[in-house]
Design an enzyme around this catalytic site. Structure first.
Site, PDB file in Angstrom:
ATOM      1  N   SER A 137       0.882  -1.162   0.000  1.00 14.74           N
ATOM      2  CA  SER A 137       0.000   0.000   0.000  1.00 14.74           C
ATOM      3  C   SER A 137       0.914   1.205   0.000  1.00 14.74           C
ATOM      4  O   SER A 137       2.091   1.100   0.388  1.00 14.74           O
ATOM      5  CB  SER A 137      -0.869   0.004   1.261  1.00 14.74           C
ATOM      6  N   TYR A 151      -1.617  -1.154  10.483  1.00 14.37           N
ATOM      7  CA  TYR A 151      -1.778  -1.556   9.077  1.00 14.37           C
ATOM      8  C   TYR A 151      -0.555  -1.133   8.268  1.00 14.37           C
ATOM      9  O   TYR A 151       0.001  -1.941   7.499  1.00 14.37           O
ATOM     10  CB  TYR A 151      -3.041  -0.928   8.499  1.00 14.37           C
TER      11      TYR A 151
END
Length: 282
Positions: A137, A151
């Site tokens: 990401s 995350y």
């Protein structure tokens, strides 16, 4: 005519994984796709065939992953491209997330991908060719998103081990690419792909505001088209010298350049102080 490559895609029942599988099949590739249940894959993509193999897999169970990858090779006779796409998002400040919540996030996003790599690598190494795509990401390149620290930490880990994997596998003709998607219009911010802390702390007002921004304002308005992202990945897979780092989306490039600028500024500003740490020469 050269046989089309065999792809193995985890987390394929929705989002980027689903778009990628659909694009691959339309282009004539052969695909094994995994999810927590086969039913969802069959409903959205189709039944098992010579070109498509839907598979149920528990990515956190190394032995299950090993068996599923072996089934893929037995079905198609080879394995060429592995996409570690399965994962989910955990939002919450570092203080309010429990040890169990954090460990579960790492089990899926980090150790799950390592299970796949560990069990797919022998096949690619033996045939002296192949490609790993590990989906991180833009949050795996910069962690400045309040409420997304854990995350981001998992995606930083994905980036780190992909860099090492690229070096470890290059002698065998196997490539590795870490993919940093920006905001793509998928179900990631909804549809069960996001978990929240069991015990939130009211004091984290700005963190909650950042989380609400993502869930209520950004969700559904992301600029990235997952089908176009899939096209890019397919094109990269056919390159003779594919990149180790692939930033997907203009927003990902903009955020990455901003981070590079911050690092460059800090390096220049504090180099004299921080580099004066060597033993003095006699």
């Amino acid at each position: 005519m050269k046989t089309k490559k065999v792809w193995f895609v985890t987390g394929a029942s929705k989002g980027l994984g689903l778009s990628l599988v659909q694009k691959l099949l339309a282009a004539g590739y052969r695909v094994a796709a995994t999810s927590r249940t086969v039913a969802g894959l069959e409903e959205k993509i189709g039944k098992a065939s010579n070109e498509f193999l839907p598979l149920e897999m528990n990515i956190t169970d190394n032995e299950d992953v090993k068996k599923v990858i072996a089934k893929t090779v037995a079905h198609f006779g080879q394995l060429d491209v592995v996409v570690n796409n399965a994962g989910y998002g955990l939002i919450g400040s570092l203080e309010e997330l429990s040890d169990a919540e954090v460990k579960e996030q790492f089990d899926v996003n980090v150790f799950g991908s390592l299970n796949v790599i560990r069990n797919a690598a022998p096949y690619l190494r033996a045939q002296q060719s192949g490609h790993f795509f590990n989906i991180a990401s833009i949050g795996g390149y910069t962690g400045g998103f309040p409420g997304f620290g854990i995350y981001c930490a998992t995606k930083f880990a994905v980036a780190g081990f992909t860099e090492a994997l690229a070096e470890e596998m290059k002698d065998f003709g196997v490539h590795a690419t870490v993919v940093y998607p920006g905001y793509f219009r998928t179900e990631f911010l909804s549809g069960g792909s996001i978990k929240v802390p069991a015990n939130p702390i009211d004091a984290y007002k700005s963190t909650r505001a950042g989380e609400e921004l993502h869930l209520n304002e950004i969700n559904g308005k992301q600029s990235g088209d997952p089908d176009k992202a899939a096209d890019v990945m397919i094109e990269v897979s056919e390159m003779q010298a594919p990149p180790v780092h692939l930033f997907l989306g203009q927003d990902a490039h903009d955020v990455a350049r901003q981070k590079i600028g911050i690092i460059q500024t800090d390096l220049n500003k504090h180099e004299a102080l921080a580099a004066a740490t060597a033993f003095a020469e006699n």
